[in-house]
Design a protein around this motif. Structure first.
Motif: not given
Ligand SMILES: [Mg+2]
Ligand SMILES: Nc1ncnc2c1ncn2[C@@H]1O[C@H](COP(=O)(O)OP(=O)(O)OP(=O)(O)O)[C@@H](O)[C@H]1O
Length: 385
Positions: A258, A269-270
């Motif tokens: 992400e 993000n992750e």
């Molecule tokens: Mg997420």
């Protein structure tokens, strides 16, 4: 339960919609597919009788799945690491391995590892006291983001703090010694993107087009494939980023990265190491869906072509709303748009819960957005015509 003894069995921990949709891909490939589910009414239990009832936090239940599977994989990140390591020690084949999976399970471990790898990401700190969180706010400014290191999903476990009062409220109500806390700089992103790759144990990789993903209240609402107005150079570098993360962490199966598109460039993000909401469009919009490629990858089979089969694919999530029986929406939606693809997960409709999605493939982006949004809104009871 009968199985085809000439074909391998993939066992998936978790009975949610990801498991249900993976089961559909397994059916097409003629694979045996077993799931560990919490209840007979789980989304995946409804589509296969090859399930084992049990808890993903119970070693005996996990072992029962592993014993009847050639490879064990996951539809969520919540299996305790200690149990995963025990299964590996007992000789079971887990894909992805616990060494890789930890970076999708634990946001603190993920941030530290990405830092080591030199990957661009938001500034962060591990938080152990309210004072440390207040200091983080002073250093990086408000708002900033507090996250639980483990156990979050769909925006649960993520709090935006605008003031010291917010910090006290968040940590005061939710402070837990079980999990660590992570503070992150709030990224004023222009939009969110996601990069997905499938990687097999022998290291073959295929990359899906970079998609734009829109969230509402921290939960994915719409995905546009490919991401509009993204330069070829940026798309390629986001794909390369996901491939290099997959290689460095030895990820097997699907990896979703992400991303935030920001003034500072693309930041991570992750990570998710399983089929992901940002790839649901691929069932209808790509030559090989993320679910099929996840299966191929964990079995170390050659991977399938991830190319899109339409100029644009737009996926919109159906979040539980007004209609308890969504079947009542079928007549209207199916008559209005014969090109609409509907995927309902058989889940009880509850407010704010992902219960299905729709996908529209089209040559025209605005056409696809309009049609997919209309159908999802109708299923949710937001509009009535
Ligand atoms: Mg997420
Ligand atoms: N540092 C940040 N700056 C700005 N917005 C953020 C930040 N971190 C998270 N968000 C927003 O919150 C959403 C959810 O955060 P995150 O992906 O970390 O949580 P999650 O609940 O684990 O998500 P998922 O459903 O993908 O598992 C993000 O998609 C983004 O919209």
């Amino acid at each position: 339960m009968s199985v085809n003894k000439l074909f391998p069995t993939v066992g998936m921990v978790g009975g949610g919609q990801l498991s249900r949709m993976t089961s559909q891909a397994a059916t097409a490939l003629g694979m045996n597919f077993r799931v560990l589910v919490q209840s007979e009414s789980d989304s995946a239990s409804q589509v296969t009788n090859n399930y084992i009832l049990g808890e993903h936090t119970n070693l005996d239940h996990l072992r029962a799945l592993a014993q009847v599977s050639d490879v064990v994989t996951f539809d969520h990140e919540h299996v305790p690491e200690v149990l995963l390591r025990q299964l590996v020690q007992e000789g079971f084949n887990l894909q992805p391995s616990p060494d890789a999976l930890v970076f999708a399970q634990d946001k603190v471990a993920m941030r530290k590892k990405l830092h080591q790898l030199g990957v661009a990401q938001p500034s962060f700190a591990v938080i152990e006291t309210i004072e440390q969180a207040i200091d983080f706010g002073k250093e990086y400014g408000f708002p900033f983001v507090l996250k639980l290191s483990r156990g979050g999903y769909d925006g649960k476990g993520v709090w935006v703090c605008h003031s010291e009062k917010d910090i006290e409220a968040t940590l005061g109500q939710n402070f837990s010694h079980t999990f660590q806390w992570l503070a992150e700089e709030f990224v004023a992103f222009s939009r969110e993107l996601a990069s997905q790759v499938a990687r097999s144990p022998q290291g073959q990789m295929v990359t899906y087009p970079i998609v734009e993903s829109r969230q509402v209240n921290g939960m994915c609402s719409m995905v546009i494939a490919p991401a509009p107005h993204l330069s070829d150079a940026d798309a390629m570098s986001a794909q390369q980023l996901a491939m290099s993360i997959a290689d460095s962490l030895n990820v097997t199966g699907m990896l979703a990265v992400e991303l935030f598109e920001s003034e500072r460039g693309i930041l991570v993000n992750e990570l998710a190491m399983r089929p992901h909401n940002s790839g649901h469009w691929s069932i209808d919009g790509s030559t090989t869906s993320q679910f099929e490629n996840h299966l191929r990858a964990v079995l170390d089979l050659p991977l399938g072509d991830p190319s899109p089969i339409a100029r644009w694919s737009v996926m919109v999530n159906i979040i539980g709303g007004k209609y308890p029986d969504m079947y009542s929406a079928y007549k209207h939606c199916l008559a209005r748009d014969p090109g609409l693809k509907v995927h309902l997960y058989g889940k009880e409709v509850r407010q704010g819960r992902k219960v299905g999605h729709v996908t529209v493939c089209s040559d025209e982006l605005q056409d696809a957005i309009r049609r997919a949004t209309h159908a999802a809104d109708y299923f949710m009871g937001v509009i009535e015509e």
